[in-house]
Structures are given as C-alpha cells and as structure tokens.
Design an enzyme around this catalytic site. Structure first.
Site, PDB file in Angstrom:
ATOM      1  N   GLY A  28       3.651   2.137 -12.191  1.00 53.04           N
ATOM      2  CA  GLY A  28       3.710   0.947 -11.342  1.00 53.04           C
ATOM      3  C   GLY A  28       2.460   0.785 -10.504  1.00 53.04           C
ATOM      4  O   GLY A  28       1.416   1.364 -10.818  1.00 53.04           O
ATOM      5  N   LEU A  30       0.738  -1.832 -10.373  1.00 51.79           N
ATOM      6  CA  LEU A  30      -0.130  -2.285 -11.471  1.00 51.79           C
ATOM      7  C   LEU A  30      -1.319  -3.099 -10.964  1.00 51.79           C
ATOM      8  O   LEU A  30      -1.227  -3.820  -9.974  1.00 51.79           O
ATOM      9  CB  LEU A  30       0.688  -3.132 -12.456  1.00 51.79           C
ATOM     10  CG  LEU A  30       1.933  -2.456 -13.049  1.00 51.79           C
ATOM     11  CD1 LEU A  30       2.607  -3.393 -14.048  1.00 51.79           C
ATOM     12  CD2 LEU A  30       1.594  -1.127 -13.710  1.00 51.79           C
ATOM     13  N   HIS A  34      -4.315  -1.852 -15.677  1.00 55.42           N
ATOM     14  CA  HIS A  34      -3.083  -1.876 -16.474  1.00 55.42           C
ATOM     15  C   HIS A  34      -3.014  -3.167 -17.308  1.00 55.42           C
ATOM     16  O   HIS A  34      -2.561  -3.150 -18.449  1.00 55.42           O
ATOM     17  CB  HIS A  34      -1.849  -1.800 -15.569  1.00 55.42           C
ATOM     18  CG  HIS A  34      -1.756  -0.534 -14.778  1.00 55.42           C
ATOM     19  ND1 HIS A  34      -1.986  -0.489 -13.424  1.00 55.42           N
ATOM     20  CD2 HIS A  34      -1.475   0.739 -15.154  1.00 55.42           C
ATOM     21  CE1 HIS A  34      -1.832   0.746 -12.991  1.00 55.42           C
ATOM     22  NE2 HIS A  34      -1.525   1.516 -14.019  1.00 55.42           N
ATOM     23  N   GLN A  58       5.124  15.240 -11.809  1.00 57.56           N
ATOM     24  CA  GLN A  58       3.669  15.381 -11.919  1.00 57.56           C
ATOM     25  C   GLN A  58       2.960  15.400 -10.566  1.00 57.56           C
ATOM     26  O   GLN A  58       1.745  15.483 -10.501  1.00 57.56           O
ATOM     27  CB  GLN A  58       3.074  14.320 -12.842  1.00 57.56           C
ATOM     28  CG  GLN A  58       3.095  12.889 -12.307  1.00 57.56           C
ATOM     29  CD  GLN A  58       2.656  11.915 -13.384  1.00 57.56           C
ATOM     30  OE1 GLN A  58       3.394  11.608 -14.313  1.00 57.56           O
ATOM     31  NE2 GLN A  58       1.453  11.365 -13.263  1.00 57.56           N
ATOM     32  N   SER A 182      -7.812   1.654  -9.395  1.00 55.97           N
ATOM     33  CA  SER A 182      -6.787   2.681  -9.286  1.00 55.97           C
ATOM     34  C   SER A 182      -5.754   2.222  -8.257  1.00 55.97           C
ATOM     35  O   SER A 182      -6.105   1.543  -7.278  1.00 55.97           O
ATOM     36  CB  SER A 182      -7.433   3.986  -8.802  1.00 55.97           C
ATOM     37  OG  SER A 182      -6.440   4.850  -8.300  1.00 55.97           O
ATOM     38  N   ARG A 184      -4.468   3.964  -6.153  1.00 62.62           N
ATOM     39  CA  ARG A 184      -4.778   4.632  -4.887  1.00 62.62           C
ATOM     40  C   ARG A 184      -5.783   3.850  -4.041  1.00 62.62           C
ATOM     41  O   ARG A 184      -5.854   4.070  -2.817  1.00 62.62           O
ATOM     42  CB  ARG A 184      -5.359   6.017  -5.144  1.00 62.62           C
ATOM     43  CG  ARG A 184      -4.330   7.009  -5.610  1.00 62.62           C
ATOM     44  CD  ARG A 184      -5.008   8.233  -6.156  1.00 62.62           C
ATOM     45  NE  ARG A 184      -4.054   9.086  -6.826  1.00 62.62           N
ATOM     46  CZ  ARG A 184      -3.509  10.162  -6.285  1.00 62.62           C
ATOM     47  NH1 ARG A 184      -3.844  10.532  -5.081  1.00 62.62           N
ATOM     48  NH2 ARG A 184      -2.641  10.873  -6.957  1.00 62.62           N
TER      49      ARG A 184
END
Ligand code: PAF
Length: 250
Positions: A28, A30, A34, A58, A182, A184
C-alpha cells in the site's frame, strides 16, 4: 474493479477472468512507482491483480510497522485509475493461519546488505511472497528495482521452487531530482526531500564506496551502509530518522 477481502473471494473472482494474469504485490501507500508496475502488468497481461498487505513479518522494528502509512482510499483510487481488475486485501489471520510456523529462509544473499541491517527481513518477504504467489498463481509478477536485492531474492526463490512465474524487474521511478519514489518519502519534511536527492547523485559519482560513505556523511546523512555487490552499488541511509535505500548499476 473488484475487491476481494478473502482468499475464497479472490479465487472466485480470479476464475472468472482471462489469463494471462499479471500480479503486483504491495504494502500500500501507493505512488507513481507502483503505478508504473501496474502499467507494465496491464500492457503485458489480460488481467491484473494488485494486493495490498502490510506484512508484519518483514518488519524487524515494530515501530516501523506501526508507523507504516495506511492510505487505502487513495490506494483504491490509484488502482482503479490504472485499470486493476482485482484488488486483493489479504487478512493477516488468513494469510498467516500457521502463525508464521513455516517460513522461507535463504542462507546467502539475504544475510547481506538489507538483510544484515534488518535481521529476518527477507524471511518475512520471501514467506509472504510465496504465500501470495500460491493463492494468485500469476503468470507474471512485477517488482521495482529500487528494492533490487528483494527482486533478486524473489527471482531466485521462484526458480528454486520451480514456480511457473516470470519475475519482471521494473526500473526505479525517480522524481525530477533523482530521488527514488518510496512510500517512506511521505515521512520526510519538504527540506529533507530536497536533501534526499543527493543520495542518488552521490551513488552515481565515480568514487569508491568508502568515499561515497564519507561524502554522504558530510551531506548530513547517517549512513547505514554503502556496498558494492555484483556490479551494483547499494546504499541505506537515514535522514530525519527515515531510512532510505537506493542502488545503481556500476
Ligand atoms: O516491496 C514490498 O512492498 C514488499 O516487500 C512486498 C514484496 C509486497 C512483500 O510484502
């Protein structure tokens, strides 16, 4: 676009659609990176399935997991805009019905670079991707080269277990400054976004990895690693406590 929130529903919807099936697994939040994966899948397959699942196994740092952005409404809109046929929202209880008793671990490359910095990370990635693959049974699956190590490990796992799936590596999408897109990046201040572009610029300089490390430190990054491996230079740095990764071909 159909939305499936159970494996049963996903399989039912999938059986009504034409092959070939392209699959884009995501967590997600996105963005254009993506969207590029979805466009490739759309161009190369009859049907495109997107999954959005923030995979807890992860994350070696629970705080990182908690902070992971949840932007489902925007993700759904992006999926719709890019012609996704099925959006699958797996539930943790269903995907991990074994409570992570069984897992995939690789004993070489997954312990280097990101794997060294984040113990157990790739066990979580490989395990969830194998589970997702087993349900979706795609013909092709799409991964961004920003996570190059992840893409290579998934490709190797797919070959090792004779899965009839083509792993398609899609070049990293960057903004105008060169910063790799990203999820992030959303956590960076506008000033830090400007600074973050210097990571890619530094990786492209014809200098050694040790020199690149020093240069990044001078620029204000906290460097986790800069390492050359198999003709690529990989780096992970922190900026405003946000961990950023990138890689370039040498
Ligand atoms: O790259 C990601 O978003 C994740 O690592 C993946 C491949 C969807 C597995 O959770």
């Amino acid at each position: 676009m159909k939305i499936a929130d159970s494996i049963f529903e996903l399989l039912r919807l999938r059986s009504e659609l034409d092959k070939s099936i392209g699959f884009v697994p995501t967590m997600g939040a996105l963005h254009e990176g993506h969207a590029e994966l979805l466009r490739r899948s759309k161009a190369e397959n009859k049907t495109t399935i997107l999954s959005v699942f923030v995979n807890p196994t992860q994350f070696n740092d629970p705080k990182d997991f908690e902070k992971y952005p949840n932007t489902l409404a925007a993700d759904t809109a992006l999926a719709e805009k890019n012609g996704v046929d099925i959006l699958w929202l797996p539930r943790k209880e269903e995907l991990y019905n074994d409570k992570y008793r069984f897992r995939i671990s690789e004993n070489d490359f997954s312990h280097l670079l990101e794997g060294r910095a984040r113990p157990g990370h790739f066990d979580g990635v490989l395990t969830v991707v194998l589970k997702l693959f087993q349900v979706v049974k795609p013909d092709r699956a799409y991964f961004g080269e920003k996570d190059y190590q992840q893409m290579e490990l998934i490709r190797d796992m797919t070959e090792s277990f004779f899965l009839p799936i083509e792993i398609v590596a899609v070049p990293t999408v960057r903004d105008q400054s060169g910063l790799a897109l990203s999820s992030r990046n959303q956590r960076l201040s506008p000033e830090a976004v400007q600074e973050a572009a210097k990571l890619y610029q530094t990786l492209n300089l014809k200098i050694t990895s040790a020199e690149a490390t020093m240069r990044l430190q001078e620029l204000g990054f906290k460097v986790d690693y800069v390492k050359d491996y198999n003709k690529r230079r990989y780096a992970a740095v922190f900026l405003e406590d946000v961990r950023l990764i990138d890689n370039v071909e040498l």
